[in-house]
Write a protein that holds these residues in place. Structure first.
Motif, short mmCIF file in Angstrom:
data_model
loop_
_atom_site.label_atom_id
_atom_site.label_comp_id
_atom_site.label_asym_id
_atom_site.label_seq_id
_atom_site.Cartn_x
_atom_site.Cartn_y
_atom_site.Cartn_z
N ALA A 1 10.10 -9.31 -3.83
CA ALA A 1 9.77 -8.31 -4.85
C ALA A 1 8.58 -8.77 -5.69
CB ALA A 1 10.97 -8.06 -5.74
N GLY A 2 8.55 -10.06 -6.05
CA GLY A 2 7.45 -10.57 -6.87
C GLY A 2 6.12 -10.46 -6.15
N ALA A 3 6.12 -10.76 -4.85
CA ALA A 3 4.89 -10.64 -4.08
C ALA A 3 4.42 -9.19 -4.02
CB ALA A 3 5.10 -11.18 -2.67
N LEU A 4 5.37 -8.28 -3.78
CA LEU A 4 5.01 -6.86 -3.71
C LEU A 4 4.50 -6.35 -5.05
CD1 LEU A 4 7.96 -5.55 -1.55
CD2 LEU A 4 5.56 -5.61 -0.89
N ILE A 5 5.16 -6.72 -6.13
CA ILE A 5 4.73 -6.27 -7.46
C ILE A 5 3.32 -6.75 -7.75
CG2 ILE A 5 5.14 -6.59 -9.94
CD1 ILE A 5 8.17 -6.61 -9.24
N ALA A 6 3.02 -8.01 -7.40
CA ALA A 6 1.68 -8.56 -7.65
C ALA A 6 0.62 -7.81 -6.84
CB ALA A 6 1.66 -10.05 -7.31
N ILE A 7 0.89 -7.56 -5.57
CA ILE A 7 -0.08 -6.85 -4.74
C ILE A 7 -0.25 -5.42 -5.23
CG2 ILE A 7 -0.63 -6.06 -2.41
CD1 ILE A 7 1.11 -8.41 -1.37
N HIS B 1 0.83 -1.20 0.00
CA HIS B 1 0.00 0.00 0.00
C HIS B 1 0.87 1.25 0.00
CE1 HIS B 1 -4.26 -1.20 0.47
NE2 HIS B 1 -3.77 -2.33 0.95
N LYS B 2 1.94 1.25 0.81
CA LYS B 2 2.82 2.43 0.86
C LYS B 2 3.48 2.66 -0.51
CE LYS B 2 2.21 3.28 5.25
NZ LYS B 2 3.08 3.34 6.40
N HIS B 3 3.96 1.57 -1.12
CA HIS B 3 4.60 1.69 -2.42
C HIS B 3 3.62 2.23 -3.47
CE1 HIS B 3 8.21 -1.25 -1.81
NE2 HIS B 3 8.24 -0.21 -1.01
N ALA B 4 2.40 1.68 -3.47
CA ALA B 4 1.42 2.11 -4.47
C ALA B 4 1.08 3.59 -4.29
CB ALA B 4 0.17 1.25 -4.38
N SER B 5 1.02 4.05 -3.05
CA SER B 5 0.70 5.46 -2.81
C SER B 5 1.79 6.38 -3.34
CB SER B 5 0.48 5.73 -1.32
OG SER B 5 1.70 5.82 -0.62
N TYR C 1 12.29 -2.17 -8.78
CA TYR C 1 12.79 -3.32 -8.01
C TYR C 1 14.10 -3.83 -8.60
CZ TYR C 1 8.52 -3.53 -5.28
OH TYR C 1 7.50 -3.22 -4.41
N LYS C 2 14.28 -3.68 -9.90
CA LYS C 2 15.55 -4.09 -10.52
C LYS C 2 16.68 -3.18 -10.06
CE LYS C 2 13.30 -5.90 -14.69
NZ LYS C 2 13.18 -5.79 -16.17
#
Length: 428
Positions: free
Chosen positions: A133-139, A86-90, A98-99
């Protein structure tokens, strides 16, 4: 899922990595900002970097995530990652970033640990990183899609300040509406928005602030405390700018709302809303939402502050508590300012720090917490002692989530406790 071979390697090297993790994260940020100074200028919280709190949070997150994977190699702990997503998306974080993080984090590990980082070790820790990173990108992709935003194309909208309210000498509420005339995006009580301002040196700094009013209509409000520096921590750049320069008629860049501190579960379950200091902001919104929803179950409102005159949104809390069918308010002040006795039907007022031992906690209570970390740890411990299930205790952290940054800390099991890998949030 972490492969069996990598799990064994990570398990064997976790003590060495954990022992050097703060050196690794310090080196990581040095490399990252040398290569990409624009990130420190326009994305990362410069105050958190100066104070070292973001480095501590990143160290705690890496250790906690790796430990979880070693203990549960067949699970991907998405619940632990929800808050950070949520913080990243905001902030509009994109998959490509992430790379960049991976490149500099891997190099930092190799530089600090030297020959201990064999190709096998590097591959195992790469697997850990890309699982996270993959989990965060998906969410984050799902969060963007829910708001009709393409990842990488997100841009805050310009909002006009329609009113400024001085809550206390150090706290102001800014009421906002979209400057373009389009409808305001929906949000859920307890969520926050990112606010971007341009400072005197040209830096575009971003901070998250909770929406402190109930959803509905096209006007939103944020309540901002001026952060005054202490010790190594500098004054809050963005909060100081808002207090000094922003008035009715001015404009701010504001993101859609994010955050997972929202009301879920049975409609009339007993609730406890506990806050301290400026942590009152999401609690005020949750309380207002309960009034709108006609909540019939018992609600216990708890707040701690330095003194009554420093207690922001106190009148809102009292009005909403009075409007509910079965609600009580309990306030603690370190300084009662000569004895701030409540009026008839007012809140129970006590001296000192918040202490729930004298309050009844109904079976099935769901608790929502926001405030300084020591406050939330103390309240959570008291709630657990009263039989409240860990899964029913929810919280929000302002700034880097340091719950897991100390080896002696015990973060909520199964809750979203991970601080940000890419950037930290703050209300400073």
């Amino acid at each position: 899922m972490l492969s069996e071979h990598s799990a064994a390697t990570v398990r064997a090297t976790l003590p060495a990595v954990g022992g050097a993790i703060e050196d690794i994260t310090a080196r990581f940020y040095d490399r990252l900002f040398t290569a990409h100074p624009e990130l420190l200028r326009n994305l990362f919280n410069r105050g958190n970097q100066a104070a070292g709190t973001q480095r501590q949070a990143l160290a705690g997150s890496l250790a906690a995530f790796a430990t979880h994977l070693v203990r549960h190699p067949d699970e991907r702990p998405d619940a632990m990652l929800a808050r950070i997503a949520h913080k990243h998306a905001s902030l509009g974080v994109t998959p490509g970033q992430y790379k960049v993080v991976h490149r500099h984090l891997s190099a930092a590990i190799a530089e600090v640990l030297g020959d201990a980082v064999t190709p096998e070790v590097a591959a195992a820790w790469d697997e850990v990183y890309w699982l996270m990173a993959g989990a965060l990108i998906a969410i984050e992709r799902r969060l963007y899609a829910e708001r009709g935003i393409l990842a990488g194309a997100t841009e805050p909208r310009e909002w006009e300040v329609v009113e400024r309210i001085e809550e206390t000498p150090d706290v102001a509420t800014f009421r906002l509406r979209p400057a373009d005339g389009r409808p305001a995006p929906a949000f859920r009580a307890g969520q926050y928005v990112s606010v971007r301002v341009e400072l005197a040196d040209g830096a575009r700094q971003i901070r998250q602030y909770s929406l402190s009013g109930a959803p509905g209509g096209d006007v939103r409000q944020i309540t901002v405390k001026r952060v005054r520096g202490t010790g190594a921590a500098p004054d809050g750049e963005v909060s100081a700018h808002l207090h000094a320069h922003v008035r009715a008629g001015d404009r701010l860049w504001v993101s859609p709302a994010y955050g997972d501190l929202v009301l879920d579960g049975p409609t009339d379950a007993p609730l406890l809303l506990a806050s301290a200091g400026i942590g009152v902001t999401p609690m005020a919104a949750l309380l207002a939402q309960l009034v709108t929803d006609g909540h019939r179950g018992p609600v216990t409102v708890v707040h701690g502050d330095r003194c009554p005159s420093a207690h922001a949104l106190r009148a809102d809390q009292l009005a909403h508590t009075a409007a509910l069918a079965d609600a009580t308010a309990h306030f603690w002040y370190e300084d009662l300012e000569g004895g701030a006795a409540p009026g008839a039907g007012g809140p129970a007022v006590r001296a000192g720090l918040v202490d729930l031992s004298a309050l009844p906690v109904a079976p099935g209570t769901r608790a929502y917490l926001c405030g300084p970390l020591p406050f939330m740890k103390a309240v959570r411990s008291q709630l657990l002692a009263e039989g409240v299930a860990p899964a029913d205790i929810h919280y929000e952290v302002f700034g880097p989530d340091l719950w897991l940054a100390s080896p002696s800390s015990s973060g909520p099991v199964g809750e979203a406790t991970m601080p940000s890998m890419v950037t930290g949030s703050s209300a400073a």
